[in-house]
Each structure stands twice: as structure tokens, then as C-alpha cells.
Design an enzyme around this catalytic site. Structure first.
Site, PDB file in Angstrom:
ATOM      1  N   TYR A 134       0.944  -1.350  -0.132  1.00  0.00           N
ATOM      2  CA  TYR A 134       0.033   0.110  -0.016  1.00  0.00           C
ATOM      3  C   TYR A 134       0.932   1.255   0.101  1.00  0.00           C
ATOM      4  O   TYR A 134       0.542   2.434  -0.444  1.00  0.00           O
ATOM      5  CB  TYR A 134      -1.084  -0.143   1.052  1.00  0.00           C
ATOM      6  CG  TYR A 134      -2.058  -1.233   0.829  1.00  0.00           C
ATOM      7  CD1 TYR A 134      -3.098  -0.956  -0.012  1.00  0.00           C
ATOM      8  CD2 TYR A 134      -1.929  -2.408   1.526  1.00  0.00           C
ATOM      9  CE1 TYR A 134      -4.159  -1.820  -0.501  1.00  0.00           C
ATOM     10  CE2 TYR A 134      -2.897  -3.223   1.154  1.00  0.00           C
ATOM     11  CZ  TYR A 134      -3.731  -3.042   0.254  1.00  0.00           C
ATOM     12  OH  TYR A 134      -4.834  -4.074  -0.130  1.00  0.00           O
ATOM     13  N   ARG A 183       1.351   1.767  -3.574  1.00  0.00           N
ATOM     14  CA  ARG A 183       0.260   2.211  -4.178  1.00  0.00           C
ATOM     15  C   ARG A 183      -0.083   3.617  -3.730  1.00  0.00           C
ATOM     16  O   ARG A 183      -0.479   4.526  -4.593  1.00  0.00           O
ATOM     17  CB  ARG A 183      -1.114   1.433  -3.913  1.00  0.00           C
ATOM     18  CG  ARG A 183      -0.842  -0.108  -4.511  1.00  0.00           C
ATOM     19  CD  ARG A 183      -2.022  -0.951  -4.497  1.00  0.00           C
ATOM     20  NE  ARG A 183      -3.355  -0.069  -4.944  1.00  0.00           N
ATOM     21  CZ  ARG A 183      -4.381  -0.453  -4.819  1.00  0.00           C
ATOM     22  NH1 ARG A 183      -4.623  -1.487  -3.723  1.00  0.00           N
ATOM     23  NH2 ARG A 183      -5.549   0.261  -5.374  1.00  0.00           N
ATOM     24  N   GLN A 239     -14.919   2.986  -6.076  1.00  0.00           N
ATOM     25  CA  GLN A 239     -14.395   1.798  -5.648  1.00  0.00           C
ATOM     26  C   GLN A 239     -12.788   1.963  -5.627  1.00  0.00           C
ATOM     27  O   GLN A 239     -12.111   1.213  -4.978  1.00  0.00           O
ATOM     28  CB  GLN A 239     -14.524   0.485  -6.314  1.00  0.00           C
ATOM     29  CG  GLN A 239     -16.058   0.130  -6.762  1.00  0.00           C
ATOM     30  CD  GLN A 239     -16.253  -1.053  -7.769  1.00  0.00           C
ATOM     31  OE1 GLN A 239     -16.088  -2.201  -7.650  1.00  0.00           O
ATOM     32  NE2 GLN A 239     -16.394  -0.556  -9.029  1.00  0.00           N
ATOM     33  N   ASP A 271      -7.648   5.867  -4.815  1.00  0.00           N
ATOM     34  CA  ASP A 271      -6.717   7.050  -4.902  1.00  0.00           C
ATOM     35  C   ASP A 271      -7.770   8.298  -4.752  1.00  0.00           C
ATOM     36  O   ASP A 271      -9.094   8.142  -4.517  1.00  0.00           O
ATOM     37  CB  ASP A 271      -6.326   7.057  -6.367  1.00  0.00           C
ATOM     38  CG  ASP A 271      -7.460   7.064  -7.587  1.00  0.00           C
ATOM     39  OD1 ASP A 271      -8.226   7.989  -7.461  1.00  0.00           O
ATOM     40  OD2 ASP A 271      -7.487   6.100  -8.298  1.00  0.00           O
ATOM     41  N   HIS A 283     -14.659   1.471  -0.870  1.00  0.00           N
ATOM     42  CA  HIS A 283     -13.496   0.569  -0.646  1.00  0.00           C
ATOM     43  C   HIS A 283     -12.490   1.119   0.208  1.00  0.00           C
ATOM     44  O   HIS A 283     -11.117   0.599   0.262  1.00  0.00           O
ATOM     45  CB  HIS A 283     -12.845  -0.004  -1.875  1.00  0.00           C
ATOM     46  CG  HIS A 283     -13.951  -1.068  -2.442  1.00  0.00           C
ATOM     47  ND1 HIS A 283     -13.982  -1.639  -3.765  1.00  0.00           N
ATOM     48  CD2 HIS A 283     -15.092  -1.711  -1.937  1.00  0.00           C
ATOM     49  CE1 HIS A 283     -14.907  -2.347  -3.826  1.00  0.00           C
ATOM     50  NE2 HIS A 283     -15.656  -2.400  -3.008  1.00  0.00           N
ATOM     51  N   CYS A 291      -1.129   4.101  16.939  1.00  0.00           N
ATOM     52  CA  CYS A 291      -2.215   4.930  16.707  1.00  0.00           C
ATOM     53  C   CYS A 291      -2.295   6.179  17.574  1.00  0.00           C
ATOM     54  O   CYS A 291      -1.933   5.911  18.757  1.00  0.00           O
ATOM     55  CB  CYS A 291      -3.416   3.932  17.235  1.00  0.00           C
ATOM     56  SG  CYS A 291      -5.024   4.655  17.234  1.00  0.00           S
ATOM     57  N   GLY A 309     -15.571   2.249 -16.064  1.00  0.00           N
ATOM     58  CA  GLY A 309     -14.326   1.579 -15.806  1.00  0.00           C
ATOM     59  C   GLY A 309     -14.391   0.621 -14.818  1.00  0.00           C
ATOM     60  O   GLY A 309     -13.264   0.539 -13.854  1.00  0.00           O
ATOM     61  N   LEU A 323     -13.975   0.200 -21.093  1.00  0.00           N
ATOM     62  CA  LEU A 323     -13.053  -0.187 -22.206  1.00  0.00           C
ATOM     63  C   LEU A 323     -13.745  -1.733 -22.742  1.00  0.00           C
ATOM     64  O   LEU A 323     -13.842  -1.582 -24.083  1.00  0.00           O
ATOM     65  CB  LEU A 323     -11.734  -0.324 -22.030  1.00  0.00           C
ATOM     66  CG  LEU A 323     -10.600  -0.202 -22.889  1.00  0.00           C
ATOM     67  CD1 LEU A 323     -10.706   0.964 -23.664  1.00  0.00           C
ATOM     68  CD2 LEU A 323      -9.182  -0.265 -22.251  1.00  0.00           C
TER      69      LEU A 323
HETATM   70  P1  OAD Z   1     -10.808  -4.152 -12.608  1.00  0.00           P
HETATM   71  O1  OAD Z   1      -9.536  -3.821 -12.768  1.00  0.00           O
HETATM   72  O2  OAD Z   1     -11.602  -5.232 -12.081  1.00  0.00           O
HETATM   73  O3  OAD Z   1     -11.430  -3.693 -13.889  1.00  0.00           O
HETATM   74  C1  OAD Z   1     -11.033  -2.442 -14.529  1.00  0.00           C
HETATM   75  C2  OAD Z   1     -12.215  -2.039 -15.631  1.00  0.00           C
HETATM   76  O4  OAD Z   1     -11.812  -0.876 -16.261  1.00  0.00           O
HETATM   77  C3  OAD Z   1     -12.142  -3.212 -16.648  1.00  0.00           C
HETATM   78  O5  OAD Z   1     -13.609  -3.304 -17.124  1.00  0.00           O
HETATM   79  C4  OAD Z   1     -11.539  -2.560 -18.074  1.00  0.00           C
HETATM   80  O6  OAD Z   1     -12.110  -2.924 -19.158  1.00  0.00           O
HETATM   81  C5  OAD Z   1     -11.651  -1.073 -17.696  1.00  0.00           C
HETATM   82  N1  OAD Z   1     -10.791  -0.207 -18.084  1.00  0.00           N
HETATM   83  C6  OAD Z   1      -9.295  -0.348 -18.401  1.00  0.00           C
HETATM   84  N2  OAD Z   1      -8.849   0.856 -18.831  1.00  0.00           N
HETATM   85  C7  OAD Z   1      -9.819   1.763 -19.102  1.00  0.00           C
HETATM   86  C8  OAD Z   1      -9.847   3.152 -19.651  1.00  0.00           C
HETATM   87  N3  OAD Z   1      -8.820   3.538 -19.993  1.00  0.00           N
HETATM   88  N4  OAD Z   1     -11.127   3.564 -19.938  1.00  0.00           N
HETATM   89  C9  OAD Z   1     -12.049   2.887 -19.366  1.00  0.00           C
HETATM   90  N5  OAD Z   1     -12.278   1.578 -18.780  1.00  0.00           N
HETATM   91  C10 OAD Z   1     -11.231   0.859 -18.633  1.00  0.00           C
HETATM   92  O7  OAD Z   1     -11.143  -3.106 -11.636  1.00  0.00           O
HETATM   93  P2  OAD Z   1     -12.598  -2.691 -10.652  1.00  0.00           P
HETATM   94  O8  OAD Z   1     -13.883  -3.049 -11.271  1.00  0.00           O
HETATM   95  O9  OAD Z   1     -12.554  -1.277 -10.109  1.00  0.00           O
HETATM   96  O10 OAD Z   1     -11.353  -3.857  -4.497  1.00  0.00           O
HETATM   97  O11 OAD Z   1     -12.127  -3.478  -9.601  1.00  0.00           O
HETATM   98  C11 OAD Z   1     -13.205  -3.785  -8.346  1.00  0.00           C
HETATM   99  C12 OAD Z   1     -12.611  -4.051  -7.133  1.00  0.00           C
HETATM  100  O12 OAD Z   1     -11.735  -5.080  -7.104  1.00  0.00           O
HETATM  101  C13 OAD Z   1     -11.515  -2.708  -6.705  1.00  0.00           C
HETATM  102  O13 OAD Z   1     -11.943  -1.833  -6.224  1.00  0.00           O
HETATM  103  C14 OAD Z   1     -10.742  -3.620  -5.555  1.00  0.00           C
HETATM  104  C15 OAD Z   1     -10.427  -4.820  -6.332  1.00  0.00           C
HETATM  105  O14 OAD Z   1     -10.262  -5.985  -5.615  1.00  0.00           O
HETATM  106  C16 OAD Z   1     -10.842  -3.564  -3.183  1.00  0.00           C
HETATM  107  O15 OAD Z   1      -9.696  -3.321  -3.054  1.00  0.00           O
HETATM  108  C17 OAD Z   1     -11.544  -4.053  -1.962  1.00  0.00           C
END
Ligand code: OAD
Length: 225
Positions: free
Chosen positions: A52, A55, A85, A88, A103, A130, A169, A196
């Protein structure tokens, strides 16, 4: 118009922050259980803090892109609830107010013992105390797998009151966020996906616009403002 927006890692991809499930995704060098569960943190807090810290530094170095900026503009014209979600702070740095981080957030720290939360230093270590209870029980304020996402009551209510739900996204792999479109749709909202590639739950949407967020989001916002 009352609009609820859900953003995922894809909206920050063009700011240089890796998505989770792409081939260069962040999880590749780490097993999810190692860096995104409380069991993983108990087993190896040094590794989890390092993950982290990395990140947090990447997020600090990134800048909001045209998609984040467009959503900020939308807030001036419509009644927008912005749920992300993402951990950042690119929505805030684009000027969005009242971003709901379901999240958690990289720039917040949490005490696992007393629940106190405060602004995270850029580098966290297992030895940090803490500031409230003085125990070395600090952790990133990130919702890990098996933990309850934040602000769900407020989010469900916004979904039920919205005329339009827009997911941007996000791959639709992680619940409860992946269930928001179905919930909003059943309550009468029109559901739109900007992505995408098609998400896992693409069938829950009435319409889909595929393309990079930095192009699709400003175009869509331009049509509404
Ligand atoms: P993912 O990495 O699962 O999905 C990213 C999505 O963004 C995909 O559908 C891609 O097609 C799309 N994508 C990539 N580049 C793009 C662009 N330039 N423009 C538009 N879309 C684009 O990420 P999340 O769905 O956010 O949870 O993941 C959900 C959760 O899974 C996160 O919040 C995290 C992870 O586990 C926790 O940390 C609790």
C-alpha cells in the site's frame, strides 16, 4: 436530473494507475489473499504495508485525467452522487466534492484496535502507533476482502432515488458494487455502462458506450450539460 455514478479502476488507468484485472494488473505479483485480506495482514504486515505504500506513492504522483474532470463539471449541472471503488484521490483532486469511497482510501489510516482513523503518512510501518490509543495496531484504511464496504446505506438510498445510474471503468467482478446496476434498474433507473471492455454484468445495463474513459466520459457529460 438525479444521477448516481460508480467508478472503478478503469477511470484512473489513463492517469497511469494500474487496474486490477488487466494483464499488467496490480495483483499479478501478489496473491489477493496476501495483500487484500486481514489474514494476509496478520501474517505479514511488512509486506502489506509495502504494497500500500507503493500504491500510495503511485497515486500521489498521478494526476486526474479528462474523465475525472468531466465528472466534476457534471456536478455543476445535475444532482450527482459519486461513488468510487477506487482508493486513489483523483476525483477529489479533479474538484469533485463529497466523493463516497466505498472501498476506503489510500490517504487514510485506521486503527485495527480502537477504530480511530486519521490522514495516513506516505509511508506506513507495522511499528506506527495509533495517535488515539497508542497501540501498534495501525493499518491502511482499505476495505479488504471479507470486510464490509463503507457507506452502503447511503449508496442504496441514492440508487433507489436516481433516474440514471452510470458505471464507469469497472469490470463488475466485485460485489456489492457489481449489483448496483440491477438494484437501480429494478427501482426504475436507466443504467448506462462506460467501459473499455464489456463488464461481467453488462446485461444489467440498458446502454453501453465502449472506449477509453478520457474520451467517452467527457463526450457523455458534454451531451448532458
Ligand atoms: P478491474 O481491474 O476489475 O476492472 C477495470 C475495468 O476498467 C475493466 O472493465 C476494464 O475494461 C476497464 N478499463 C481499463 N482501462 C480503461 C480505460 N482507459 N477507460 C475505461 N475503462 C477502462 O477494477 P474494478 O472493477 O475497479 O477492491 O475492481 C473492483 C475492485 O476489485 C477494486 O475496488 C478492488 C479490487 O479487488 C478492493 O480493493 C476492495
Amino acid at each position: 436530473m438525479r444521477i448516481t455514478i460508480l467508478t472503478g479502476a478503469g477511470i484512473s488507468a489513463e492517469s497511469g494507475l494500474a487496474t486490477f484485472r488487466a494483464s499488467d494488473g496490480l495483483w499479478e505479483n501478489h496473491r489477493i489473499e496476501d495483500v487484500a485480506t486481514s489474514e494476509g495482514f496478520t501474517k505479514d504486515p511488512t509486506l502489506v504495508h509495502a504494497f500500500y505504500n507503493m500504491r500510495r506513492k503511485a497515486a500521489l504522483d498521478a494526476v486526474p485525467n479528462a474523465a475525472h474532470l468531466a465528472l466534476m463539471r457534471l456536478e455543476g449541472h445535475h444532482d450527482v452522487t459519486l461513488v468510487t471503488q477506487n482508493v486513489d484521490d483523483l476525483h477529489e483532486r479533479a474538484g469533485s466534492r463529497d466523493v463516497i469511497h466505498m472501498h476506503g482510501a489510500l490517504n487514510r489510516a485506521l486503527c485495527a484496535a480502537c477504530g480511530h482513523d486519521w490522514p495516513a503518512p506516505i509511508v506506513m510501518t507495522p511499528e506506527d502507533l495509533c495517535p488515539a490509543c497508542r497501540q501498534p495496531t495501525t493499518r491502511p484504511d482499505i476495505v479488504w476482502f471479507g470486510e464490509m464496504p463503507y457507506h452502503l446505506e447511503r449508496i442504496w438510498q441514492a440508487l433507489e432515488e436516481s433516474e440514471l445510474f452510470v458505471a464507469i471503468g469497472t469490470s463488475g467482478n466485485v460485489y456489492p458494487a457489481a449489483g448496483f446496476a440491477q438494484h437501480a434498474g429494478r427501482r426504475g433507473a436507466t443504467c448506462l455502462e462506460l467501459n473499455l471492455d464489456s463488464s461481467m454484468n453488462a446485461d444489467d445495463f440498458d446502454r453501453q458506450i465502449l472506449g477509453p474513459a478520457s474520451e467517452t466520459v467527457p463526450r457523455w457529460v458534454g451531451d448532458l450539460c
